[in-house]
Design an enzyme around this catalytic site. Structure first.
Site, short mmCIF file in Angstrom:
data_model
loop_
_atom_site.label_atom_id
_atom_site.label_comp_id
_atom_site.label_asym_id
_atom_site.label_seq_id
_atom_site.Cartn_x
_atom_site.Cartn_y
_atom_site.Cartn_z
N ILE A 1 101.22 54.82 -14.53
CA ILE A 1 102.45 54.14 -14.94
C ILE A 1 102.28 53.54 -16.33
O ILE A 1 103.15 53.66 -17.20
CB ILE A 1 102.86 53.05 -13.92
CG1 ILE A 1 103.19 53.70 -12.57
CG2 ILE A 1 104.07 52.25 -14.42
CD1 ILE A 1 103.33 52.73 -11.42
N ILE B 1 94.74 48.87 -28.84
CA ILE B 1 94.03 49.04 -27.56
C ILE B 1 92.90 48.03 -27.48
O ILE B 1 92.13 47.87 -28.42
CB ILE B 1 93.51 50.48 -27.43
CG1 ILE B 1 94.70 51.41 -27.12
CG2 ILE B 1 92.45 50.60 -26.35
CD1 ILE B 1 94.41 52.86 -27.18
N SER C 1 105.53 47.11 -4.90
CA SER C 1 105.51 48.36 -4.13
C SER C 1 106.67 48.44 -3.15
O SER C 1 106.72 47.70 -2.16
CB SER C 1 104.19 48.45 -3.36
OG SER C 1 104.24 49.47 -2.40
N TYR D 1 97.40 45.87 1.02
CA TYR D 1 98.00 46.18 -0.29
C TYR D 1 99.41 45.58 -0.38
O TYR D 1 99.76 44.91 -1.35
CB TYR D 1 98.05 47.70 -0.46
CG TYR D 1 98.58 48.21 -1.78
CD1 TYR D 1 97.72 48.36 -2.87
CD2 TYR D 1 99.91 48.58 -1.92
CE1 TYR D 1 98.20 48.85 -4.08
CE2 TYR D 1 100.39 49.07 -3.12
CZ TYR D 1 99.53 49.21 -4.20
OH TYR D 1 100.00 49.70 -5.40
N LYS E 1 100.91 42.46 -2.73
CA LYS E 1 102.08 42.62 -3.60
C LYS E 1 103.11 41.54 -3.33
O LYS E 1 103.67 40.93 -4.26
CB LYS E 1 102.72 44.01 -3.43
CG LYS E 1 101.84 45.18 -3.85
CD LYS E 1 101.59 45.20 -5.34
CE LYS E 1 100.83 46.43 -5.77
NZ LYS E 1 100.35 46.37 -7.15
N ASN F 1 107.58 56.01 -4.78
CA ASN F 1 106.42 56.88 -5.03
C ASN F 1 106.65 57.70 -6.29
O ASN F 1 107.23 58.79 -6.24
CB ASN F 1 106.21 57.82 -3.84
CG ASN F 1 105.85 57.07 -2.57
OD1 ASN F 1 104.70 56.84 -2.27
ND2 ASN F 1 106.88 56.65 -1.85
N ARG G 1 109.25 59.85 2.67
CA ARG G 1 109.03 58.95 1.54
C ARG G 1 110.11 59.15 0.47
O ARG G 1 110.85 60.12 0.48
CB ARG G 1 107.65 59.22 0.89
CG ARG G 1 106.46 58.83 1.75
CD ARG G 1 106.34 57.31 1.83
NE ARG G 1 105.23 56.91 2.70
CZ ARG G 1 105.34 56.69 4.00
NH1 ARG G 1 106.51 56.88 4.60
NH2 ARG G 1 104.30 56.29 4.70
N ARG H 1 97.41 58.76 9.80
CA ARG H 1 96.72 57.52 9.43
C ARG H 1 97.54 56.31 9.88
O ARG H 1 98.76 56.31 9.75
CB ARG H 1 96.52 57.46 7.90
CG ARG H 1 95.66 58.57 7.35
CD ARG H 1 95.54 58.49 5.84
NE ARG H 1 96.82 58.65 5.16
CZ ARG H 1 96.95 58.89 3.86
NH1 ARG H 1 95.87 59.02 3.10
NH2 ARG H 1 98.14 59.01 3.31
#
Length: 311
Positions: free
Chosen positions: A13, A52, A119, A144, A148, A173, A211, A269
């Site tokens: 991203i 950078i 997310s 996770y 978030k 996604n 999804r 899963r």
């Protein structure tokens, strides 16, 4: 001139965001990640307005890089949804503590706005009905997602206490150019890469998991609309707004690339929510129709990039 800082900028991203933001030559874009060697994709553009920097991006971070910055993008994450339940306390410490320190420093350095990429896939959990709106209760089934949502609440708190402006993007996604086709994240990119190479594609479960997949170019365009827009909402869902099963993704890849796929189905899963896709009506109310690329179009564009970069 606007000074823009992206923390965790070397990933998928961050790379796409940096390339788009650097297009505006009047802005200064500073990119920070743990290893400057990971910026090879950005460096080849030779942007004159991009700096950078390398930094630890952990609890030892001193955040001096925030000095003079107007907008800060927070893309830092030490884990991914599929493995986040293995080291819960460790990951919460790494991600939540870092975020709290970051927001504290943003107040100290007078940052005007923080943008957090949250997310859409994990914060809502598995009980809610799709499409999921921003007001859906958040009951994540992965650490996770818990991280978030905790970071989102911290942003609300820092806004309440100190007036720190923010935008939260609950992203579905994303897939497309610069996503590493290594199978850790990004089913569409990984499957497309394996299809092009004639490799076996491993699917968890029977392919019925649904999804919300969004091509990265559409996601970046929408993120910038949200960041630059002003309205009463600070949290936005961002996806294509409809669900696609993994089986349909595989069929779309076959159709788009005219290839026969070698698919193997394995045990499902526990961290995979059966159905997850987002209601994007809030975004479209304020910023117009998203009109995202169709999955087949996105797959063709992704395949074109993969052939050029990896094959």
């Amino acid at each position: 001139m606007i000074n823009i800082l992206i923390l965790g900028a070397a990933g998928f991203i961050g790379t796409n965001l940096a390339i788009k933001l650097a297009d505006n030559k009047s802005d200064k874009v500073t990119l920070v990640d743990k290893d400057a060697n990971h910026f090879s994709n950005i460096l080849k553009y030779e942007f004159s307005n991009v700096e950078i920097r390398e930094s630890s991006l952990d609890e030892n971070e001193d955040f001096s890089v925030l000095k003079g910055q107007d907008i800060v993008y927070h893309l830092v994450s030490t884990n991914v949804p599929t493995t986040s339940n293995l080291h819960i306390s460790q990951d919460i410490k790494a991600n939540v503590l870092f975020s709290s320190n970051l927001f504290e420093a943003c107040v100290r350095y007078g940052v005007k706005k923080v943008v957090f990429i949250s997310s859409g896939g994990t914060v809502y959990g598995k009980e809610a009905k799709c499409p999921l709106s921003e007001s859906t209760p958040t009951n994540p089934i992965s650490s996770y997602g818990v991280q978030k949502i905790t970071i989102e609440k911290l942003l609300y708190l820092y806004n309440y206490m100190y007036g720190l402006d923010y935008r939260i993007i609950r992203l579905a996604n994303p897939y497309g150019p610069y996503q590493r086709p290594n199978g850790v994240l990004g089913a569409v990119t990984t499957f497309t890469y394996k299809a092009l190479k004639g490799e076996q594609i491993q699917v968890y479960g029977d392919g019925s998991v649904i999804r919300d997949f969004i091509y990265i170019e559409d996601a970046i365009r929408a993120i910038l609309n949200i960041v630059n827009g002003e309205n009463k909402h600070r949290t936005f869902n961002l996806g294509c707004g409809y669900g696609t099963s993994i089986k349909d993704v595989l069929n779309s890849i076959e159709g788009a690339l005219n290839l026969k796929l070698n698919v193997v189905y394995t045990a499902p899963r526990a961290v995979d929510v059966p159905v997850n896709y987002l209601d994007i009506s809030r975004y479209e109310k304020y910023y117009g129709k998203l009109n995202p690329f169709s999955l087949e179009e996105g797959i063709k564009k992704t395949a074109e990039f993969l052939r050029k970069e990896y094959l």
